[in-house]
Design a protein around this motif. Sequence first.
Motif, PDB file in Angstrom:
ATOM      1  N   VAL A 117     -55.594  77.254  14.839  1.00  0.00           N
ATOM      2  CA  VAL A 117     -56.578  78.046  13.799  1.00  0.00           C
ATOM      3  C   VAL A 117     -56.317  79.549  13.663  1.00  0.00           C
ATOM      4  CG1 VAL A 117     -58.650  77.413  15.758  1.00  0.00           C
ATOM      5  CG2 VAL A 117     -57.044  78.714  16.221  1.00  0.00           C
ATOM      6  N   ASP A 118     -56.969  80.150  12.507  1.00  0.00           N
ATOM      7  CA  ASP A 118     -56.565  81.651  11.704  1.00  0.00           C
ATOM      8  C   ASP A 118     -55.876  82.789  13.405  1.00  0.00           C
ATOM      9  OD1 ASP A 118     -57.303  81.226   9.654  1.00  0.00           O
ATOM     10  OD2 ASP A 118     -58.806  82.498   9.801  1.00  0.00           O
ATOM     11  N   GLU A 148     -58.652  73.023  13.876  1.00  0.00           N
ATOM     12  CA  GLU A 148     -60.055  73.091  15.102  1.00  0.00           C
ATOM     13  C   GLU A 148     -60.218  74.119  13.111  1.00  0.00           C
ATOM     14  OE1 GLU A 148     -61.467  75.195  17.727  1.00  0.00           O
ATOM     15  OE2 GLU A 148     -60.151  73.851  18.957  1.00  0.00           O
ATOM     16  N   HIS A 149     -61.237  73.883  12.180  1.00  0.00           N
ATOM     17  CA  HIS A 149     -61.458  74.177  10.453  1.00  0.00           C
ATOM     18  C   HIS A 149     -62.492  74.535  10.730  1.00  0.00           C
ATOM     19  CE1 HIS A 149     -59.766  69.921   8.753  1.00  0.00           C
ATOM     20  NE2 HIS A 149     -59.854  69.219   9.494  1.00  0.00           N
ATOM     21  N   SER A 150     -63.085  74.697  11.068  1.00  0.00           N
ATOM     22  CA  SER A 150     -64.263  76.097  11.669  1.00  0.00           C
ATOM     23  C   SER A 150     -63.747  77.844  11.597  1.00  0.00           C
ATOM     24  CB  SER A 150     -65.442  75.572  12.391  1.00  0.00           C
ATOM     25  OG  SER A 150     -64.907  76.430  13.422  1.00  0.00           O
ATOM     26  N   GLN A 151     -61.839  77.357  12.494  1.00  0.00           N
ATOM     27  CA  GLN A 151     -61.710  78.958  12.692  1.00  0.00           C
ATOM     28  C   GLN A 151     -60.790  78.930  11.629  1.00  0.00           C
ATOM     29  OE1 GLN A 151     -61.786  79.934  16.769  1.00  0.00           O
ATOM     30  NE2 GLN A 151     -62.242  77.777  17.140  1.00  0.00           N
ATOM     31  N   SER A 153     -59.746  79.829   7.532  1.00  0.00           N
ATOM     32  CA  SER A 153     -60.627  80.945   6.638  1.00  0.00           C
ATOM     33  C   SER A 153     -60.081  80.231   5.360  1.00  0.00           C
ATOM     34  CB  SER A 153     -60.937  81.988   6.607  1.00  0.00           C
ATOM     35  OG  SER A 153     -59.291  83.221   6.945  1.00  0.00           O
ATOM     36  N   THR A 155     -59.408  76.882   3.738  1.00  0.00           N
ATOM     37  CA  THR A 155     -59.336  76.104   3.761  1.00  0.00           C
ATOM     38  C   THR A 155     -58.293  74.975   2.669  1.00  0.00           C
ATOM     39  OG1 THR A 155     -60.817  75.612   1.832  1.00  0.00           O
ATOM     40  CG2 THR A 155     -62.125  76.236   3.904  1.00  0.00           C
TER      41      THR A 155
END
Length: 282
Positions: A117-118, A148-151, A153, A155
């Motif tokens: 994650v970022d 965790e692709h949703s976290q 930024s 892509t």
Amino acid sequence: MIAAKILGVKNRIYTCRGFRFEHETGTKKTILVAMEKLTSHFAHQIICISKSVQDLGVEQGVFPADKSLVIRKGSSNGIDLEYFNPKLILQQQKDKLKQDLGIKPDDFVFGFVGRLVDRKGIKELYEAFSNLYDDNQKLQLLVVGPIEHSQISDTSLIDQMNQHPAIHLVGTQKDVPLYLSVMDVFCLPAWWEGFGNVSVQAAAMGLPVIATDVTGSKDAVSKDYNGLLIPAKSTALLQEAMLRLYNDEAKRMELGSNGIEWAKNFDSKMIWDSMDYLYKKK
């Protein structure tokens, strides 16, 4: 905690594992701070899993200093030192894992374990490693943990990592000590942590650690004793620290050896005994 207060539970303990609000702004931060204050208000005592989390909570007015504590040197649950033990890993296990991953015996391996994650600093790690690799194809980067692709930024970051010839994304692994054992230097360039448990796990395995001088992360490393601490969000300083340890074998050995001793401060059994005392004292 509100329900426990209404029901008259006599010993209400809140374990504070870090603050989501630390890097938020505006309304979202206001709501998150209010939630922390409400929870802390109805607790009799707050266990902070690191000293820097405690300091931030007091500074932000989430709870008073005399209502909070840190167990020993911190961590949420301690470290199983019988499991994270380099003596339990056979050389043939290391050799086979390297062979399976396509890592040559004389390659130098930087490593990361955690969620991708970022806020774990994976973008900085990718950029720093890529820059180093451009000058030295003996380097490898082993990345253990779920994506965790949703976290994330950017892509395209995971695609870039997958396409890199020397980066190995292996996902979640059950035998984390084995994967740590094939690393030469462990990196956790997180923006913030509750407590950097994985840095202690790496230290227990005899690895020198590069971590960030931020909340929760700095508590898991003894600066210049078992690892290097750098500012967060700096590709340049991360790259500099990685290059320094690559070039200085004696320093790596010193930090790694000290790490095994440092990790003894976080033995799970000691943490559990202190927690047991707190939960039973009222």
